[in-house]
Design a protein around this motif. Structure first.
Motif, PDB file in Angstrom:
ATOM      1  N   GLY A  18       0.805  -1.219   0.000  1.00  0.00           N
ATOM      2  CA  GLY A  18       0.000   0.000   0.000  1.00  0.00           C
ATOM      3  C   GLY A  18       0.835   1.265   0.000  1.00  0.00           C
ATOM      4  N   LYS A  19       0.149   2.360   0.188  1.00  0.00           N
ATOM      5  CA  LYS A  19       0.767   3.685   0.146  1.00  0.00           C
ATOM      6  C   LYS A  19       1.587   3.956   1.406  1.00  0.00           C
ATOM      7  CE  LYS A  19      -1.687   4.929  -3.540  1.00  0.00           C
ATOM      8  NZ  LYS A  19      -1.169   5.292  -4.797  1.00  0.00           N
ATOM      9  N   SER A  20       2.575   4.816   1.288  1.00  0.00           N
ATOM     10  CA  SER A  20       3.423   5.134   2.436  1.00  0.00           C
ATOM     11  C   SER A  20       3.087   6.487   3.059  1.00  0.00           C
ATOM     12  CB  SER A  20       4.893   5.117   2.016  1.00  0.00           C
ATOM     13  OG  SER A  20       5.123   6.077   1.001  1.00  0.00           O
ATOM     14  N   LYS A  21       2.107   7.193   2.495  1.00  0.00           N
ATOM     15  CA  LYS A  21       1.679   8.473   3.057  1.00  0.00           C
ATOM     16  C   LYS A  21       0.386   8.270   3.829  1.00  0.00           C
ATOM     17  CE  LYS A  21       3.698  11.277  -0.605  1.00  0.00           C
ATOM     18  NZ  LYS A  21       3.405  12.171  -1.741  1.00  0.00           N
ATOM     19  N   LYS A  22       0.396   8.681   5.081  1.00  0.00           N
ATOM     20  CA  LYS A  22      -0.785   8.548   5.935  1.00  0.00           C
ATOM     21  C   LYS A  22      -1.365   9.940   6.172  1.00  0.00           C
ATOM     22  CE  LYS A  22      -2.055   7.360  10.641  1.00  0.00           C
ATOM     23  NZ  LYS A  22      -1.558   6.860  11.920  1.00  0.00           N
ATOM     24  N   TYR A  23      -2.592  10.143   5.713  1.00  0.00           N
ATOM     25  CA  TYR A  23      -3.263  11.430   5.872  1.00  0.00           C
ATOM     26  C   TYR A  23      -4.167  11.370   7.098  1.00  0.00           C
ATOM     27  CZ  TYR A  23      -1.442  12.480   1.297  1.00  0.00           C
ATOM     28  OH  TYR A  23      -0.588  12.710   0.252  1.00  0.00           O
ATOM     29  N   PRO A  24      -4.374  12.502   7.753  1.00  0.00           N
ATOM     30  CA  PRO A  24      -5.230  12.512   8.952  1.00  0.00           C
ATOM     31  C   PRO A  24      -6.674  12.117   8.624  1.00  0.00           C
ATOM     32  CG  PRO A  24      -3.999  14.568   8.760  1.00  0.00           C
ATOM     33  CD  PRO A  24      -3.793  13.811   7.481  1.00  0.00           C
ATOM     34  N   LEU A  40     -13.560  12.277  -1.882  1.00  0.00           N
ATOM     35  CA  LEU A  40     -12.920  11.121  -1.245  1.00  0.00           C
ATOM     36  C   LEU A  40     -12.445  11.533   0.139  1.00  0.00           C
ATOM     37  CD1 LEU A  40     -10.795   9.818  -4.263  1.00  0.00           C
ATOM     38  CD2 LEU A  40     -13.158   9.295  -3.676  1.00  0.00           C
ATOM     39  N   VAL A  41     -12.676  10.668   1.118  1.00  0.00           N
ATOM     40  CA  VAL A  41     -12.374  11.009   2.507  1.00  0.00           C
ATOM     41  C   VAL A  41     -11.525   9.912   3.151  1.00  0.00           C
ATOM     42  CG1 VAL A  41     -14.554  10.014   3.354  1.00  0.00           C
ATOM     43  CG2 VAL A  41     -13.387  11.761   4.702  1.00  0.00           C
ATOM     44  N   ALA A  42     -10.563  10.325   3.966  1.00  0.00           N
ATOM     45  CA  ALA A  42      -9.741   9.381   4.728  1.00  0.00           C
ATOM     46  C   ALA A  42     -10.527   8.964   5.964  1.00  0.00           C
ATOM     47  CB  ALA A  42      -8.414  10.030   5.121  1.00  0.00           C
ATOM     48  N   LEU A  43     -10.862   7.680   6.047  1.00  0.00           N
ATOM     49  CA  LEU A  43     -11.684   7.185   7.144  1.00  0.00           C
ATOM     50  C   LEU A  43     -10.936   6.222   8.048  1.00  0.00           C
ATOM     51  CD1 LEU A  43     -14.456   6.784   8.548  1.00  0.00           C
ATOM     52  CD2 LEU A  43     -14.945   5.024   6.842  1.00  0.00           C
ATOM     53  N   SER A  44     -10.082   5.403   7.485  1.00  0.00           N
ATOM     54  CA  SER A  44      -9.485   4.313   8.244  1.00  0.00           C
ATOM     55  C   SER A  44      -8.013   4.540   8.539  1.00  0.00           C
ATOM     56  CB  SER A  44      -9.606   3.006   7.457  1.00  0.00           C
ATOM     57  OG  SER A  44     -10.945   2.705   7.216  1.00  0.00           O
ATOM     58  N   ASP A  45      -7.560   3.835   9.560  1.00  0.00           N
ATOM     59  CA  ASP A  45      -6.142   3.707   9.854  1.00  0.00           C
ATOM     60  C   ASP A  45      -5.806   2.246   9.597  1.00  0.00           C
ATOM     61  OD1 ASP A  45      -3.601   4.327  10.635  1.00  0.00           O
ATOM     62  OD2 ASP A  45      -4.169   5.107  12.593  1.00  0.00           O
ATOM     63  N   PHE A  46      -4.540   1.872   9.699  1.00  0.00           N
ATOM     64  CA  PHE A  46      -4.146   0.498   9.464  1.00  0.00           C
ATOM     65  C   PHE A  46      -3.288  -0.006  10.611  1.00  0.00           C
ATOM     66  CE2 PHE A  46      -5.283   2.151   5.382  1.00  0.00           C
ATOM     67  CZ  PHE A  46      -5.906   1.087   4.761  1.00  0.00           C
ATOM     68  N   ASP A  47      -3.533  -1.255  11.021  1.00  0.00           N
ATOM     69  CA  ASP A  47      -2.733  -1.845  12.095  1.00  0.00           C
ATOM     70  C   ASP A  47      -1.444  -2.437  11.514  1.00  0.00           C
ATOM     71  OD1 ASP A  47      -3.392  -4.327  10.985  1.00  0.00           O
ATOM     72  OD2 ASP A  47      -4.880  -4.789  12.519  1.00  0.00           O
ATOM     73  N   SER A  48      -0.664  -3.092  12.355  1.00  0.00           N
ATOM     74  CA  SER A  48       0.623  -3.636  11.916  1.00  0.00           C
ATOM     75  C   SER A  48       0.471  -4.761  10.886  1.00  0.00           C
ATOM     76  CB  SER A  48       1.419  -4.143  13.120  1.00  0.00           C
ATOM     77  OG  SER A  48       0.688  -5.144  13.793  1.00  0.00           O
ATOM     78  N   TYR A  59     -14.928   7.986  13.507  1.00  0.00           N
ATOM     79  CA  TYR A  59     -15.995   7.819  12.527  1.00  0.00           C
ATOM     80  C   TYR A  59     -16.934   9.029  12.542  1.00  0.00           C
ATOM     81  CZ  TYR A  59     -20.279   5.826  10.479  1.00  0.00           C
ATOM     82  OH  TYR A  59     -21.404   5.609   9.725  1.00  0.00           O
ATOM     83  N   PHE A  60     -17.375   9.429  13.728  1.00  0.00           N
ATOM     84  CA  PHE A  60     -18.282  10.586  13.818  1.00  0.00           C
ATOM     85  C   PHE A  60     -17.576  11.878  13.439  1.00  0.00           C
ATOM     86  CE2 PHE A  60     -20.919   7.635  16.205  1.00  0.00           C
ATOM     87  CZ  PHE A  60     -22.149   7.907  15.640  1.00  0.00           C
ATOM     88  N   SER A  61     -16.319  12.000  13.771  1.00  0.00           N
ATOM     89  CA  SER A  61     -15.548  13.181  13.384  1.00  0.00           C
ATOM     90  C   SER A  61     -15.442  13.265  11.859  1.00  0.00           C
ATOM     91  CB  SER A  61     -14.149  13.117  14.012  1.00  0.00           C
ATOM     92  OG  SER A  61     -13.345  14.166  13.537  1.00  0.00           O
ATOM     93  N   VAL A  62     -15.160  12.137  11.210  1.00  0.00           N
ATOM     94  CA  VAL A  62     -15.057  12.105   9.752  1.00  0.00           C
ATOM     95  C   VAL A  62     -16.401  12.420   9.108  1.00  0.00           C
ATOM     96  CG1 VAL A  62     -14.675  10.575   7.770  1.00  0.00           C
ATOM     97  CG2 VAL A  62     -13.044  10.588   9.665  1.00  0.00           C
ATOM     98  N   LEU A  63     -17.490  11.833   9.620  1.00  0.00           N
ATOM     99  CA  LEU A  63     -18.818  12.133   9.067  1.00  0.00           C
ATOM    100  C   LEU A  63     -19.139  13.616   9.160  1.00  0.00           C
ATOM    101  CD1 LEU A  63     -21.232   9.278  10.250  1.00  0.00           C
ATOM    102  CD2 LEU A  63     -20.290   9.668   7.968  1.00  0.00           C
ATOM    103  N   THR A  64     -18.805  14.225  10.290  1.00  0.00           N
ATOM    104  CA  THR A  64     -19.075  15.650  10.485  1.00  0.00           C
ATOM    105  C   THR A  64     -18.266  16.492   9.506  1.00  0.00           C
ATOM    106  OG1 THR A  64     -19.561  15.253  12.813  1.00  0.00           O
ATOM    107  CG2 THR A  64     -19.062  17.512  12.187  1.00  0.00           C
ATOM    108  N   LYS A  65     -16.985  16.178   9.352  1.00  0.00           N
ATOM    109  CA  LYS A  65     -16.138  16.910   8.398  1.00  0.00           C
ATOM    110  C   LYS A  65     -16.639  16.731   6.974  1.00  0.00           C
ATOM    111  CE  LYS A  65     -11.890  16.755  11.091  1.00  0.00           C
ATOM    112  NZ  LYS A  65     -10.530  16.184  11.183  1.00  0.00           N
ATOM    113  N   LEU A  66     -17.020  15.501   6.627  1.00  0.00           N
ATOM    114  CA  LEU A  66     -17.508  15.228   5.278  1.00  0.00           C
ATOM    115  C   LEU A  66     -18.805  15.981   4.997  1.00  0.00           C
ATOM    116  CD1 LEU A  66     -17.260  13.700   2.604  1.00  0.00           C
ATOM    117  CD2 LEU A  66     -18.472  11.781   3.691  1.00  0.00           C
TER     118      LEU A  66
END
Length: 134
Positions: A18-24, A40-48, A59-66
């Motif tokens: 995957g990509k090496s840039k992580k956006y907030p 397009l919105v950044a919703l998820s993070d990724f574990d190890s 999730y609620f923060s992203v919905l509000t921003k979107l």
């Protein structure tokens, strides 16, 4: 997408895939293509193990921003969107709960979304939707 993301801050991460840039969380870009505009919105993070996840708080923060972003950028046009949170983000909520959350957040957003929002559901999942919750 790279052009749209060039002005956003990001964190450089090391991943096996995957990509090496992580956006907030809540980073949103507007992509015009043909006669359609995509938000397009950044919703998820990724574990190890490179599995996506998202907390309820994010999730609620992203919905509000979107919702706010759409209110400011949809130019009065109707916006179609998936039931965010029902897929790979692993929100751990049912389709009905995600739809209810989207509707509740989008109802109170400022500025209001003039053209309205259509939540698109896969045909195979339509029978799961309880319209009484909306």
């Amino acid at each position: 997408m790279e052009e749209q993301l060039k002005d956003f801050e990001y964190e450089q991460v090391s991943r096996s895939e995957g990509k090496s840039k992580k956006y907030p969380y809540g980073t949103i870009i507007k992509i015009p293509k043909d006669n359609t505009t995509y938000f397009l919105v950044a919703l998820s993070d990724f574990d190890s193990n490179n599995h996506a996840f998202c907390s309820a708080e994010n999730y609620f923060s992203v919905l509000t921003k979107l919702a706010s972003y759409i209110g400011n950028n949809s130019e009065g046009k109707t916006v179609s969107m998936p039931a965010i949170g029902t897929g790979l983000s692993r929100i751990n909520s049912s389709l009905n709960v995600c739809i209810r959350n989207i509707v509740q957040v989008f109802r109170i957003v400022n500025p209001p979304i003039i053209g309205g929002v259509q939540i698109v559901i896969e045909e195979s999942s339509c029978w799961k939707v309880d319209m009484r919750i909306i």
